[in-house]
Design an enzyme around this catalytic site. Sequence first.
Site, PDB file in Angstrom:
ATOM      1  CB  SER A  85      36.142  41.549  35.208  1.00  0.00           C
ATOM      2  OG  SER A  85      35.268  42.549  35.667  1.00  0.00           O
ATOM      3  CB  THR A 205      39.121  43.459  41.077  1.00  0.00           C
ATOM      4  OG1 THR A 205      40.096  42.471  40.846  1.00  0.00           O
ATOM      5  CG2 THR A 205      38.691  43.455  42.507  1.00  0.00           C
ATOM      6  CB  THR A 223      37.965  39.382  41.099  1.00  0.00           C
ATOM      7  OG1 THR A 223      38.465  39.340  39.767  1.00  0.00           O
ATOM      8  CG2 THR A 223      38.785  38.431  41.952  1.00  0.00           C
ATOM      9  NE  ARG A 233      45.988  35.110  39.216  1.00  0.00           N
ATOM     10  CZ  ARG A 233      45.353  36.271  39.299  1.00  0.00           C
ATOM     11  NH1 ARG A 233      44.038  36.291  39.406  1.00  0.00           N
ATOM     12  NH2 ARG A 233      46.028  37.405  39.278  1.00  0.00           N
ATOM     13  CB  THR A 256      41.693  47.105  40.357  1.00  0.00           C
ATOM     14  OG1 THR A 256      41.144  46.420  39.238  1.00  0.00           O
ATOM     15  CG2 THR A 256      42.212  48.451  39.895  1.00  0.00           C
ATOM     16  N   GLY A 257      43.874  45.156  39.132  1.00  0.00           N
ATOM     17  CA  GLY A 257      44.974  44.924  38.205  1.00  0.00           C
ATOM     18  C   GLY A 257      45.593  43.555  38.395  1.00  0.00           C
TER      19      GLY A 257
END
Length: 350
Positions: A85, A205, A223, A233, A256-257
């Site tokens: 990640s 992240t 990230t 993106r 994060t997410g």
Amino acid sequence: MSNRRDFLKTSLLATSALALPRLSRAALSVSGSVPGGVGARVVSTWDFGVPANQAAWTVLGKGGKPLDAVETGVLIPEADLHNHSVGRAGYPDRDGKVTLDASIMDGDGRCGAVAALEHIAHPIKVARKVMEDTPHVLLVGDGALEFALQEGFTKEDLLTPESAKAWHEWLKKAKYTPVANSENIDYHRSTQNLGMPGGKNNHDTIGMLAVDANGHLAGACTTSGMAWKLHGRVGDSPIIGAGLYVDNEVGAATSTGVGEEVIRNAGSFLVVELMRQGRNPQEACEEAVRRIIKKRPEATKEMQVGFLALRRDGECGAFAIQKGFTYAVCDVHQQDRLLASPSVYQTTYT
């Protein structure tokens, strides 16, 4: 500049991090707030924040600058070949290209970031160069790569054999289904069972925040973005005010997410401003999460967003949409503390 000394330092830190035993998630206590008043402190997102914090503490614990500490800390997951990640082992986009995003910010307002950067293993180092050596805040794509090469960074192929294998497996169905809480996954499991967007089984992240004994703050966020994303993106991580925000007068926050949801709400800036208005770190994170849910109540039932905040007195707190978000806390009393964040939904959708 990437040189032999930096390479050896990063390699040694990464090796020591990989040697740490895997933490037992069953033993985690749920806590949205940790009191301050302990002097210097560093906090970061997810299980891999523990070795990252410990690397940062080698700087901060000796009286070093928070900015140097957060940069040193996030080098650990960027270099970890088992972490898909962040950094050089990140899963690619749907075209098979590994693109990295990172930001760094000092409490005095200086900041730098890179987005959609290819071929450079440590984007956080390039982000700091943007901050210190240019009049800009954000460089992207080919321009970010050109700048990095001019600064002496080494161009590399970042698609590791393990990540390439996962990408070819994904191509069999080519279904874009990012997963909640992906940062805490055992990355050797099947790529067909990745789960919810923004979570532990898909991609995200490390955000790290640090404060010294004098209340000076800094933060970093890095990230490789969502696995199998559209080429080009960019999520919230390199966006100052979304994935990271730091203000010496108040505190700092990181997220994060699913980055799109954080960007829509200027999430980290919102958390800091809520602290400025009197909310404690955990309360500020909770309010930011609930605003995201209010705008998209149905969509957020199947995605993850979490916030982590650090006030200038050292108090820290966290909150998330889904169960499963963890954060690490490191100070003079304990360097390997790991906590489970409270959340709106108590079911982990994996």
